[in-house]
Every structure is written in structure tokens, then in C-alpha cells.
Design an enzyme around this catalytic site. Structure first.
Site, PDB file in Angstrom:
ATOM      1  N   ARG A  55      -2.101  43.056  14.851  1.00  0.00           N
ATOM      2  CA  ARG A  55      -3.047  41.909  14.935  1.00  0.00           C
ATOM      3  C   ARG A  55      -4.122  42.252  13.901  1.00  0.00           C
ATOM      4  O   ARG A  55      -4.547  41.258  13.218  1.00  0.00           O
ATOM      5  CB  ARG A  55      -3.895  42.189  16.279  1.00  0.00           C
ATOM      6  CG  ARG A  55      -3.060  41.733  17.489  1.00  0.00           C
ATOM      7  CD  ARG A  55      -3.732  41.892  18.837  1.00  0.00           C
ATOM      8  NE  ARG A  55      -2.946  41.379  19.800  1.00  0.00           N
ATOM      9  CZ  ARG A  55      -3.180  41.903  21.052  1.00  0.00           C
ATOM     10  NH1 ARG A  55      -4.156  42.780  21.282  1.00  0.00           N
ATOM     11  NH2 ARG A  55      -2.606  41.416  21.923  1.00  0.00           N
ATOM     12  N   HIS A 175      14.762  58.185  23.011  1.00  0.00           N
ATOM     13  CA  HIS A 175      15.093  58.909  21.859  1.00  0.00           C
ATOM     14  C   HIS A 175      15.592  60.306  22.509  1.00  0.00           C
ATOM     15  O   HIS A 175      16.150  61.040  21.449  1.00  0.00           O
ATOM     16  CB  HIS A 175      13.536  59.343  21.019  1.00  0.00           C
ATOM     17  CG  HIS A 175      12.680  60.185  21.581  1.00  0.00           C
ATOM     18  ND1 HIS A 175      11.845  59.795  22.629  1.00  0.00           N
ATOM     19  CD2 HIS A 175      12.364  61.491  21.306  1.00  0.00           C
ATOM     20  CE1 HIS A 175      11.257  60.993  22.812  1.00  0.00           C
ATOM     21  NE2 HIS A 175      11.515  62.091  22.382  1.00  0.00           N
ATOM     22  N   GLU A 213       6.249  71.055  28.458  1.00  0.00           N
ATOM     23  CA  GLU A 213       5.987  70.945  27.356  1.00  0.00           C
ATOM     24  C   GLU A 213       4.438  72.017  27.244  1.00  0.00           C
ATOM     25  O   GLU A 213       3.793  71.786  28.253  1.00  0.00           O
ATOM     26  CB  GLU A 213       5.810  69.467  26.778  1.00  0.00           C
ATOM     27  CG  GLU A 213       6.756  68.638  27.018  1.00  0.00           C
ATOM     28  CD  GLU A 213       6.358  67.133  26.794  1.00  0.00           C
ATOM     29  OE1 GLU A 213       6.204  66.656  25.527  1.00  0.00           O
ATOM     30  OE2 GLU A 213       5.715  66.537  27.649  1.00  0.00           O
ATOM     31  N   HIS A 237      13.725  59.526  30.383  1.00  0.00           N
ATOM     32  CA  HIS A 237      14.771  60.538  29.634  1.00  0.00           C
ATOM     33  C   HIS A 237      15.614  61.494  30.597  1.00  0.00           C
ATOM     34  O   HIS A 237      16.701  61.660  30.273  1.00  0.00           O
ATOM     35  CB  HIS A 237      13.686  61.427  28.793  1.00  0.00           C
ATOM     36  CG  HIS A 237      12.874  60.712  27.962  1.00  0.00           C
ATOM     37  ND1 HIS A 237      13.280  59.809  26.870  1.00  0.00           N
ATOM     38  CD2 HIS A 237      11.418  61.084  27.749  1.00  0.00           C
ATOM     39  CE1 HIS A 237      12.134  59.350  26.479  1.00  0.00           C
ATOM     40  NE2 HIS A 237      11.013  60.089  26.579  1.00  0.00           N
ATOM     41  N   LYS A 336       3.361  68.904  31.820  1.00  0.00           N
ATOM     42  CA  LYS A 336       2.510  68.974  30.468  1.00  0.00           C
ATOM     43  C   LYS A 336       1.623  70.269  30.503  1.00  0.00           C
ATOM     44  O   LYS A 336       1.388  70.514  31.567  1.00  0.00           O
ATOM     45  CB  LYS A 336       1.945  67.716  30.284  1.00  0.00           C
ATOM     46  CG  LYS A 336       2.641  66.533  29.768  1.00  0.00           C
ATOM     47  CD  LYS A 336       1.983  65.509  28.995  1.00  0.00           C
ATOM     48  CE  LYS A 336       2.867  64.295  28.544  1.00  0.00           C
ATOM     49  NZ  LYS A 336       3.260  64.708  27.411  1.00  0.00           N
TER      50      LYS A 336
HETATM   51  O1  LIG Z   1       9.592  66.537  22.625  1.00  0.00           O
HETATM   52  P1  LIG Z   1       9.273  65.151  22.268  1.00  0.00           P
HETATM   53  O2  LIG Z   1      10.664  64.479  21.609  1.00  0.00           O
HETATM   54  O3  LIG Z   1       8.338  64.740  21.659  1.00  0.00           O
HETATM   55  O4  LIG Z   1       9.547  64.242  23.538  1.00  0.00           O
HETATM   56  C1  LIG Z   1       8.708  64.537  24.792  1.00  0.00           C
HETATM   57  C2  LIG Z   1       7.776  63.113  24.804  1.00  0.00           C
HETATM   58  O5  LIG Z   1       8.633  62.102  25.080  1.00  0.00           O
HETATM   59  C3  LIG Z   1       7.827  60.855  25.080  1.00  0.00           C
HETATM   60  O6  LIG Z   1       8.524  59.823  25.653  1.00  0.00           O
HETATM   61  C4  LIG Z   1       7.169  60.966  26.277  1.00  0.00           C
HETATM   62  O7  LIG Z   1       6.138  59.728  26.556  1.00  0.00           O
HETATM   63  C5  LIG Z   1       6.066  62.143  25.899  1.00  0.00           C
HETATM   64  O8  LIG Z   1       5.048  62.424  26.946  1.00  0.00           O
HETATM   65  C6  LIG Z   1       6.798  63.434  25.651  1.00  0.00           C
HETATM   66  O9  LIG Z   1       5.903  64.266  25.161  1.00  0.00           O
END
Ligand SMILES: O=P(O)(O)OC[C@H]1O[C@@H](O)[C@H](O)[C@@H](O)[C@@H]1O
Length: 479
Positions: A55, A175, A213, A237, A336
Site C-alpha cells: 500500500r 514451506h 521451538e 504443517h 513455542k
Molecule cells: O522452523 P520454521 O521453518 O521457521 O517453521 C516454523 C514456523 O512456521 C510458520 O509457518 C509458523 O507460522 C511459525 O509460528 C513457525 O515458527
């Protein structure tokens, strides 16, 4: 995984244009562009026009500087990288407004790919606007998760997308499917006679898929507080990983075969015993220290509504109702701010059905562990150690996976630009994943599952040391 072949073109098309809508967002600079830089360097892709759009007013030069920095972050360099940076353009536009879209579409050369690293509600608005303005033939659309916010929303989003382009021009990016270790699940399972025949209910007692994580909220309150660990990680995921972990051997790695095999698993997956109140857990972190970093309590983070009760750690046990997996619990967890986090898939094998009398020591059930980070494969077996040859004890065979040539986003973008979809989530899967977790979300909304607490930097709440175990649908003792 992809064959590296040139993408099919519409007649008369030359080159391609990738428009990143939401170009100044965090995901673009942190993940998308570093991955793209590596892909450009590896494939020598020079006929790519990279358009950033957002934007705010910005010059082409400012966008090019951001692209160059992000490409360097991805260790990408070389003539192709320089060319793409030099030709990159920025278009200030509101993608939910018809005029903005007209300006954006006018700058394309060759085949157009529109990438939306945007929240679902904004993506829907942008797609509605695109339905009004129309799209050049052959346009590809790329979406980031979450794909809708429930099964009905995902279905509505798919219907909207299909009014714009056919399903085979939609890439729903996950991803994790670009992670070399996740892709390695295919090689480990299907290229080894010693594993695949044993990965069945006859031999496997339980399967764990864990992605904890050290990261906390990291300034993502706006997204995370309305999302939480179940939707952010498990619904997306980790259910994709579960599908790869449990799917039948596909005949080929073609997108149709792989995605059919995964979809079959997701259709068969449900919460264990259909009792989400019993077979799920949730918790959120309190103040603590992770990796030397002090984190405030989740509830005290800026932008959080503590009354919302968002979980930062979630665990659910699923059943996969197929002949192959009947009765085997799939225990899926993600959290987390966890100290010493685990990120792995573990197949727990049953104990041998008979150990010859006279063999001493402790024969443990074998375990196959596939690390998602660090990337390694470990197989725990029983052999005799030093001393008495008839005494067995457990040892671990341990090896590292090779890393992929590309970053995860590079791998996924290769699929997008080469028009291959095995790494993208198909429409039916995007709806199934919501169908699977909705009973858990309902149970949590109705407060049928308490929201536990754990100190940031700990391994999780007290009493959660082992994943929830499900044997005959009862009990919470570890398997
Ligand atoms: O370890 P990577 O590749 O960053 O993937 C983990 C992340 O994947 C993301 O899709 C989540 O939104 C995050 O919360 C997460 O930390």
C-alpha cells in the site's frame, strides 16, 4: 523433487512476472526472497520480472535494495541474481481495490504469478477484487496458510479461487513440504525394503510428530493471538507431515500420485476415539528464559488479549482409519518457547513378540527417528554390548541427512515457477485439515480442556513429560 523442466507457456508468452503482494511484510524479506534468490542463482533464471507491491509509496530503488539484501541473506549471488535485482519494480497499490489491481496487472511481462503472503481475510478481499477485474489467461495464484479459518471458510475460498483460475494454477504454499528432511521421508520410507514393510499397525505401536521451538511470539501478536499453536502448526504443517508419514507408497512422484496418496490419509484421519476433550491438551507459556533470552509471559506480550486464552503449545492424538494404521495413535504436538526442543517424527515399534529365554538385558522396542531439525535419522536397536554376548542393550545408529540445494522457500518456489504442484496443498486437503481439527477447536471453545501453563524455556507443563498415550482409548501413561 521437481524435474527442473521449463514451465508450460501460453502461446506467445516470454518470460514471467512474479508479483509479491504485501511486499513490505516480514515474510517477504525473511523467507520468501532469500529462498527466491537461491533459486534464481541455481537455475540461472534471468527472464523473471520481480514486482513488489504494497500500500505504501516506495521507489523501485528502495524495493531493489530490499531484494538485494534478502537475496544476500539467502547467500545468493551471480549474474542471474544481479539481473533480477536490476529489473525489479515496485508498484504502490491496494490489492483489494480495482484501480490498484489494474496498475499491477498492467506491468506484467509473460506469464503472471500473483503471490499473496497476506492474512486470509485480506487474501479473500484481493481475490474478490480480482474476480471483478479479471485475470490474464494462464495466471498462477500463490497463497500462504492459513487457507481459510475453518472448513467452511476453506471451501468458500476454494470456490472463489476456482472462479479466477483452475485448481492446477493454484499453489497453496506449505514451506514444511520444501524441507529436505520432510522430502526425505519419501526416500527413507520408499527406497528401503527394511523399513516400509514394517511401517504398519502390525509392527508399529505409535507414531509421534513433534515440532517444538525455542521461538516465542516474536512480535507476531496480530497473527498469532487469533491463531494459536493448533491452527498455526498442527492444522497446517504437521498434518501435511502426517500425510507423508502414513501414506501408501505412491506409484510415481508425480503430483497426482503423491497428492492422491496424501489426501487419502487425511480423509481417514480423525481425533482418537472421536473424543477431543480427552485426547487433546493445550497450554501457554509464562515468563522464563529460552536460549539465554528472557521472555515475558505470553499473556503479558504486547498486542495480546489474555482473555482469548490462545495456546502456545498443543497436542492432539489422531487415528488414521485405514487397514495399514488401524489402532495406531499418531501423537502430534507443537509448542513455542520450549527449552531443548524436539523436532522429529518417531515410529515406535512394538517389542519383539518373543525374546529367546536366556537372552539377558533389556530389549527395548525399536525406534526410528527422523529429525526435522537437526536433520538426522536415528534407528534404535538392541545388540550385545561389551562383556556377555547373550546380554543385549540398546544402541543408536545415527546418520545425518544431506541438506537440500535450496532453502525451503526456494524449493517451494521452484514448484511455483516451474508449474509443478507436488509441494503445494490441494483444495480438498485444505478443507480436510480443518475438518480434522474442528472437533478439538470446539472442545477448547467449550472449555472442555483446561489451558495449562509452562515456564518459557522448560520442556512444557508438569505432567506432560510424555506425549499423551492412547492405548485402547484409555489412560494417560506413556506408551
Ligand atoms: O522452523 P520454521 O521453518 O521457521 O517453521 C516454523 C514456523 O512456521 C510458520 O509457518 C509458523 O507460522 C511459525 O509460528 C513457525 O515458527
Amino acid at each position: 523433487m521437481t524435474a527442473g523442466r521449463p514451465a508450460p507457456r501460453e502461446p506467445g508468452e516470454q518470460g514471467q512476472t512474479l508479483v509479491v503482494i504485501g511486499a513490505r511484510g516480514d515474510l517477504t524479506a525473511r523467507l520468501l526472497l532469500p529462498g527466491l534468490g537461491g533459486l534464481v542463482a541455481a537455475s540461472g533464471l534471468t527472464d523473471l520480472l520481480l514486482v513488489g507491491s504494497d500500500r505504501g509509496q516506495w521507489s523501485d530503488e528502495e524495493w531493489r535494495a530490499l531484494v538485494a539484501r534478502a537475496f544476500a541473506d539467502g547467500d545468493a549471488s551471480g549474474p542471474a541474481v544481479d539481473t533480477v535485482v536490476r529489473n525489479a519494480r515496485y508498484v504502490a497499490a491496494d490489492a483489494t481495490d480495482d484501480d490498484g489491481l489494474h496498475r499491477l496487472l498492467a506491468c506484467r511481462k509473460g506469464r503472471l504469478t500473483l503471490y499473496f503472503p497476506l492474512p486470509p481475510a485480506v487474501t479473500v478481499e484481493a481475490c474478490r477484487a480480482l474476480a471483478r477485474t479479471g485475470l490474464p489467461p494462464g495466471t498462477r495464484l500463490v497463497l500462504e496458510k492459513p487457507f481459510g479459518t475453518d472448513a467452511a471458510g476453506a471451501t468458500a475460498l476454494n470456490e472463489l479461487l476456482h472462479r479466477l483460475v483452475p485448481e492446477d494454477h493454484v499453489h497453496r504454499v506449505d514451506h514444511f513440504l520444501g524441507m529436505s528432511t520432510v522430502l526425505n521421508l519419501l526416500g527413507v520410507r520408499f527406497a528401503n525394503r527394511v523399513f516400509e514393510p514394517l511401517l504398519t499397525a502390525e509392527h508399529v505401536e505409535a507414531v509421534d510428530i513433534v515440532f517444538d521451538e525455542t521461538l516465542g511470539l516474536e512480535g507476531r501478536a496480530g497473527f498469532y493471538d487469533v491463531t494459536g499453536a493448533l491452527r498455526d502448526m498442527i492444522q497446517s504443517h504437521l498434518l501435511q507431515v502426517l500425510a507423508l508419514v502414513a501414506m501408501l507408497p505412491p506409484s510415481t512422484l508425480d503430483q497426482l500420485d503423491v497428492r492422491d496418496a496424501k489426501a487419502q490419509v487425511l480423509r481417514a484421519t480423525r481425533v482418537w476415539d472421536d473424543r477431543p476433550g480427552r485426547f487433546s491438551r493445550r497450554a501457554r507459556y509464562t515468563a522464563g528464559t529460552v536460549d539465554g533470552r528472557a521472555l515475558p509471559s505470553y499473556a503479558d506480550e504486547a498486542g495480546i488479549d489474555p482473555a482469548r486464552g490462545t495456546e502456545t503449545l498443543a497436542e492432539v492424538v489422531f487415528a488414521v482409519d485405514t487397514w495399514r494404521w488401524a489402532g495406531v495413535p499418531f501423537r502430534v504436538r507443537s509448542g513455542k518457547a520450549i527449552g531443548a526442543p524436539r523436532q522429529e517424527v518417531t515410529y515406535w515399534f512394538k517389542a519383539p513378540q518373543h525374546v529367546p529365554r536366556g537372552l539377558l538385558g533389556e530389549a527395548v522396542g525399536n525406534r526410528l527417528r527422523i529429525g526435522l531439525g537437526p536433520r538426522r535419522l536415528q534407528l534404535e536397536i538392541n545388540i550385545n554390548g561389551p562383556g556377555d554376548p547373550s546380554t543385549v542393550s540398546p544402541v543408536t545408529l545415527d546418520t545425518s541427512f544431506g541438506t537440500g540445494d535450496l532453502l525451503e522457500y526456494g524449493e517451494v518456489l521452484r514448484g511455483v515457477l516451474e508449474d509443478e504442484q507436488p509441494l503445494s496443498v490441494r483444495d480438498d486437503m485444505s478443507v480436510e485439515s480443518w475438518r480434522i481439527v474442528e472437533p478439538v477447536l470446539d472442545a477448547w471453545r467449550e472449555a472442555r480442556v483446561p489451558l495449562d501453563e509452562y515456564r518459557a524455556g522448560s520442556a512444557g507443563p508438569r505432567g506432560w513429560e510424555d506425549l499423551v498415550a492412547r492405548r485402547n482409548g484409555e489412560g494417560t501413561a506413556p506408551v
